[in-house]
Scaffold this motif. Structure first.
Motif, mmCIF file in Angstrom:
data_model
loop_
_atom_site.group_PDB
_atom_site.id
_atom_site.type_symbol
_atom_site.label_atom_id
_atom_site.label_comp_id
_atom_site.label_asym_id
_atom_site.label_seq_id
_atom_site.Cartn_x
_atom_site.Cartn_y
_atom_site.Cartn_z
ATOM 1 N N SER A 857 8.268 -14.730 0.246
ATOM 2 C CA SER A 857 7.290 -14.251 1.715
ATOM 3 C C SER A 857 6.170 -13.800 1.060
ATOM 4 N N PHE A 858 5.014 -14.642 2.012
ATOM 5 C CA PHE A 858 3.718 -14.376 1.564
ATOM 6 C C PHE A 858 2.689 -14.333 2.632
ATOM 7 N N GLY A 859 1.603 -13.473 2.376
ATOM 8 C CA GLY A 859 0.716 -13.084 3.383
ATOM 9 C C GLY A 859 0.699 -11.620 4.001
ATOM 10 N N ALA A 860 1.919 -11.205 3.867
ATOM 11 C CA ALA A 860 1.904 -9.622 4.610
ATOM 12 C C ALA A 860 1.164 -8.634 3.877
ATOM 13 N N THR A 861 0.671 -7.852 4.641
ATOM 14 C CA THR A 861 0.055 -6.609 4.157
ATOM 15 C C THR A 861 0.975 -5.381 4.512
ATOM 16 N N VAL A 862 1.660 -4.540 3.531
ATOM 17 C CA VAL A 862 2.548 -3.852 3.742
ATOM 18 C C VAL A 862 2.006 -2.186 3.605
ATOM 19 N N TYR A 863 2.695 -1.277 3.937
ATOM 20 C CA TYR A 863 2.354 0.292 3.722
ATOM 21 C C TYR A 863 3.304 0.845 2.653
ATOM 22 N N ASN A 864 2.682 1.202 1.547
ATOM 23 C CA ASN A 864 3.778 1.790 0.484
ATOM 24 C C ASN A 864 3.760 3.281 0.490
ATOM 25 N N GLY A 865 5.180 3.452 1.355
ATOM 26 C CA GLY A 865 5.477 4.805 1.532
ATOM 27 C C GLY A 865 5.570 5.805 0.485
ATOM 28 N N TYR A 866 5.957 5.073 -0.563
ATOM 29 C CA TYR A 866 6.473 5.878 -2.101
ATOM 30 C C TYR A 866 5.157 6.399 -2.600
ATOM 31 N N HIS A 867 4.158 5.595 -2.554
ATOM 32 C CA HIS A 867 2.715 6.123 -2.924
ATOM 33 C C HIS A 867 1.990 7.102 -2.347
ATOM 34 N N SER A 868 2.423 6.816 -0.987
ATOM 35 C CA SER A 868 1.774 7.790 0.123
ATOM 36 C C SER A 868 2.519 9.524 0.139
#
Length: 995
Positions: A857-868
């Motif tokens: 899967s390519f091109g999505a921008t995701v939110y890293n809940g772990y890092h947050s």
């Protein structure tokens, strides 16, 4: 006159010299090949075979050469010579064009499909060690998006051709003609064939329930002959990916720095318990296991066939005290006598799930290494460690305590099946009655023991809650099928009526202070114990009545036409909008059968187009009816007596109507290079009108029982799909390679009620844009010194972040007002992938077979809940080991200075947590060995194979979270990795045999 006489006489003489040749065309099994073309080479003289393969043709002379051809077979040329009656046997090519595809209330040859249909071979699903059908479909078909996880008993989220609705994106499952689900209590090993209907023309026969696509499953049937026994066993182990979290020494150092940077003096810092160095992941996670056993008995005779199969599936989860078990039995049989046929398909399953308490993937991050798993210093609250205000002031949850103090069990006993009968009045006309029934008895049990798992937790008593429910659906279908050929013309038609009734009822009870035996430390978790009882229950009913019709026309397998109409009436919609009509039409042109087409390396080429309407009423049972609260009371009269009453608490919309999907589809199918390469491409445009969505209204209206449904939103999906498969079977090493690509974009056409946007958390949905775009503050590096802070001004000279310090994040003042406020948030990225790919490879040599499946899967921008969480530092949780914060002596970093009790550098609404979510993963790899036949004969087996396989072993990604292939069921938060249960690495050993 003389010229006409001469011409007439020449024609008469020519006709008298013609030679009549008759015969039959069959396949390698001796079955007649219908609609094969028999032509005289070099002339326009042709004939078409009948249903039994027979033909008759007049040729010029004994020197004539006949060319016999049919889609999916190797062509043959035969010189007439002195032969006047021929028997021609065609060899089927290594192509699936002759495969019969189930398309709903009938079947078609794959070669003659006019709609968008993907066919998935069941062995591609069952070779993986999966719980549900949906999991096994990932990467095997274009346009089919699947996201799953490794939680025992969990069901993968499947979406066909994008997001078309705001309420439910699940496709419709049809199993042996029964409208049902293929959830965790359905055994994937029972599948004989699986088709995915993706466009309106293919799915329109199912009308109002087909907007999200249709998956048609046919289960295995017995075959004529002596009893045959098949058995298989798969055993595997599973491991979960883990976070890289600090141990006590590094945690203490970072935590002290955060307090110091916040201005706290050392006496206000946490008084860490340095004797503890707990690895919460070791305490919470374990090596999981999977076992999957199947056995079937099948056979039959001239009058009928039977199949009996049994399945046991057991998954011990990688999280302590989690697991899933399934026990299933299936009986399929059918028989016929004369014009009458009858059959049944029945499956009985019992599924048990030991479910998670809370989310352990959050808990192991939030808990501190300085806290022990057990802490006997507070016996009244239980023996578990959960911190204290002085030494470990955290909101974290002890996952071991949570698991041991809460038991959550879910059990489902399901019976589903159908019985059908047919009357075949003539070879081309038959009537079918299909009666389906499904019932599920569900038992949910929640038991909470006395004790704490979180700091400052309320002192709750022991609690027992039991929930018992029963769901059932009954289906009645009457259909009449017509199928007849007239020379080169073929007509297939079906008309029918269906009726389905759904019923659900539930009762529940709750008690507190469950009896405890202090002598052995056990409880008596039954509802006749405890006190403070509460009970409740409800019932629901829904009815769907439908009429349907489909007409298929074919001329010479060259020109194909398909038209469908379905009329549905549902009890779920408003009184004036219960009925909806769903028509579709599709057509195809097989160019390769035209006389002008002469490309030797193209075996078959077909172009097609479709247009149609589908519907949806996937909402609650009574959403158009106001909700009444009957628990209200009032004190009245001189005696101050309590009187019961009723109050409307939820406003309702009586004008709820059908959600409609209008879709266009354009595509082509081609087979090339002696049927070795098969290619399919599709382009589609779909628009969903009157989308059923929740309307948020203020409580000042009097609405206090949930928000009402409305027909408000309009959505559009456009996409391109491509798939190609190459097979080489002519060498010692036989191999195949398949690739499928999906390009998809969704857009909001209208939000209804003059709304221009919907903001949900950190996302914004705007008319003209995709759903759930990231709407965040933009970061612009770090302030390196006070001068940079002082010089960061707007055009009017106002200092924008006057309260910042060196090492803090610089935020963009997008509106230029000299301050960072909510008006500075901006749409910065899309959570939707631009394209996805499945890559399927395999090869065989002698008795060995290697198979590999990849998904990307390519091109999505995701939110890293772990890092947050681990990078915030504004409260007390654990941190990641590779953190590199800014300090006056460490300025060459992008990580800001760490500050306790301040959201200056920890706010969750900034683009700091966005990452590239692209990934390419090996979903499955296996090596199998087929036991040689001479050895099998010695032990009386007909076949046997052993295999070693792995799943999710390799992932290529830049994403720094636990798993880029996560699931979030909130349609506005699709790209938010909120500590979803990850996909697990699985290593399996399997054996299958038959005799």
């Amino acid at each position: 006159m003389l010229g006409l006489i001469i011409i007439s006489s020449q024609i008469s003489i020519f006709a008298q010299n013609k030679i009549k040749v008759t015969g039959a065309v069959t396949d390698s099994t001796g079955r007649g090949v219908e609609n094969a073309t028999v032509s005289e080479k070099g002339t326009k003289t042709t004939a078409v075979t009948a249903a039994n393969g027979s033909f008759a043709i007049n040729v010029a002379s004994e020197n004539s050469v006949l060319v016999i051809s049919s889609v999916g077979y190797s062509s043959k040329e035969i010189k007439v010579g002195g032969l006047t009656n021929l028997h021609v046997q065609l060899q089927q090519m290594s192509s699936s064009l002759q495969d019969v595809v189930v398309v709903g209330y009938g079947s078609q040859k794959k070669a003659n499909l006019t709609g968008a249909v993907s066919v998935v071979r069941p062995e591609e699903i069952t070779k993986r060690q999966v719980t549900t059908v949906a999991e096994g479909l990932q990467g095997l078909a274009s346009g089919v998006n699947v996201r799953g996880g490794g939680q025992p008993g969990s069901e993968a989220v499947i979406q066909i051709r994008g997001l078309k609705s705001l309420s439910d994106s699940k496709p419709l499952y049809v199993i042996d003609g029964l409208i049902t689900t293929a959830n965790r209590d359905f055994n994937p090993d029972d599948i004989e064939s699986l088709q995915i209907l993706k466009d309106a023309s293919a799915a329109a026969i199912y009308g109002s329930r087909a907007a999200n696509g249709v998956i048609i499953i046919t289960t295995k049937k017995g075959k004529s002959g002596p009893m045959h026994i098949d058995a298989s066993a798969k055993m595997g182990v599973q491991t979960t990916p883990r976070y890289s979290l600090t141990k006590t020494p590094q945690f203490v150092s970072l935590n002290d720095s955060a307090y110091a940077n916040a201005g706290y003096t050392p006496d206000k810092w946490q008084k860490h318990n340095l004797s503890n160095n707990t690895d919460w992941q070791d305490a919470t996670f374990r090596t999981g296991s999977m076992q999957d056993y199947n056995v079937s008995f099948s056979g039959g005779g001239q009058g009928g066939t039977y199949l009996v199969s049994a399945n046991y599936f057991d998954n011990k989860g990688v999280v302590i005290s989690t697991g899933f078990k399934r026990l299933g039995l299936r009986v399929n049989s059918q028989g016929s006598k004369g014009i009458f046929s009858i059959g049944e398909n029945v499956a009985i399953t019992n599924a048990q799930s030991d479910e998670m308490s809370g989310n352990p993937y959050v808990d192991v991050v939030r808990m501190l290494p300085t806290i022990g798993v057990y802490d006997p210093s507070h016996p009244a609250k239980g023996p578990y460690g959960f911190g204290n205000p002085d030494s470990a002031n955290t909101f974290g949850t002890n996952p071991v305590a949570h698991t041991n103090l809460e038991d959550v069990n879910n059990e489902n006993f399901r019976v589903r099946g159908n019985i059908w009968s047919e009357l075949k009045f003539t070879p081309w006309l038959k009537y079918r009655l299909n009666l389906g029934y499904e019932t599920s008895n569900d038992h949910y049990k929640y038991f909470r023991k006395k004790g704490d798992w979180t700091l400052n937790q309320p002192d709750d008593p022991s609690i027992l809650n039991e929930n018992r429910a029963r769901w059932e659906t009954s289906l009645i279908e009457n259909t009449l099928n017509f199928n007849k050929s007239f020379g080169r013309h073929a007509i297939t038609a079906v008309v029918g009526q269906t009726y389905q009734h759904d019923h659900y009822e539930q009762i529940w009870g709750n008690k507190r202070n469950i009896l405890y035996n202090s002598s052995n430390g056990t409880y008596y978790p039954v509802l006749d114990q405890g006190n403070s009882p509460t009970t409740g229950g409800f019932t629901q009913d829904a009815v769907l009545l439908s009429y349907l019709g489909r007409l298929e026309y074919s001329y010479d397998d060259r020109y194909l036409l398909n038209a469908v109409i379905r009329r549905d009436g549902t009890s779920r919609l408003g009184p004036d909008y219960k009925w909806g009509d769903f028509p579709s039409v599709s057509a195809a042109w097989r160019i390769s059968k035209e006389k002008f087409f002469n490309i030797p390396w193209v075996n078959d080429l077909k172009v097609r187009a479709s247009y149609g309407t589908l519907g949806s009423s996937n909402i609650g049972y009574w959403d158009y009816i106001p909700l009444i609260n009957t628990n209200s009371t009032m004190v009245l009269g001189s005696g101050q007596t309590v009187q019961s009453g009723a109050t409307q608490v939820q406003l309702a919309n009586e004008n709820l109507k059908w959600e409609k999907l209008i879709q266009q589809n354009y595509g082509f199918d081609a087979t090339l290079f002696d049927y070795r390469l098969a290619v399919t491409a599709e382009y589609f445009i779909s628009k969903t009108q009157d989308v059923l969505s929740t309307m948020y209204i203020p409580r000042t209206t009097g609405n206090d029982g949930g928000f009402p449904r409305v027909n408000a939103v309009s959505l559009q999906n456009t996409g391109f799909e491509f798939s190609a498969t190459y097979r080489e079977n002519k060498s010692a090493v036989k191999y195949w390679a398949g690739v499928n690509l999906t390009f998809l974009k969704n857009k909001i056409l209208d939000l209804g009620y003059n709304r221009a946007e919907i903001i949900d958390g950190n996302t914004k949905s705007t008319v003209g844009e995709s759903l759930g775009m990231w709407y965040l503050y933009q970061t612009d590096g770090l302030f390196q010194n006070q001068s940079e802070i002082d010089n960061y001004k707007n055009k009017d000279g106002k200092v924008i972040q006057s309260g910042a310090k060196p090492g803090d994040i610089r935020f963009k003042d997008n509106n230029g007002d000299g301050q960072i406020s909510s008006d500075d948030r901006k749409v910065v990225a899309s959570p939707w992938p631009k394209w996805e790919m499945g890559l399927n490879l395999g090869a065989t040599y002698k008795n060995f077979e290697v198979t590999m499946n990849w998904f990307g899967s390519f091109g999505a921008t995701v939110y890293n809940g772990y890092h947050s969480v681990v990078d915030r530092f504004d409260d007390n949780s654990n941190y990641r080991t590779d953190v590199n914060p800014w300090t006056p002596t460490n300025t060459n970093t992008s990580f800001p200075r760490i500050v306790y009790a301040s959201n200056l550098n920890s706010r969750g609404d900034s683009d700091r947590w966005l990452e590239n979510g692209s990934f390419f993963r090996m979903k499955y790899v296996s090596i199998a060995y087929t036991i040689p036949s001479p050895l099998l004969k010695k032990i009386g087996f007909s076949n046997a194979q052993v295999s070693l396989s792995g799943q999710n072993l390799i992932t290529f990604t830049k994403y720094s979270g636990l798993d880029p292939e996560f699931v979030n069921t909130n349609i506005f938060q699709k790209g938010f990795d909120n500590f979803a249960f990850p996909n697990l690495k699985t290593y399996s050993l399997g054996i299958q045999f038959g005799f």
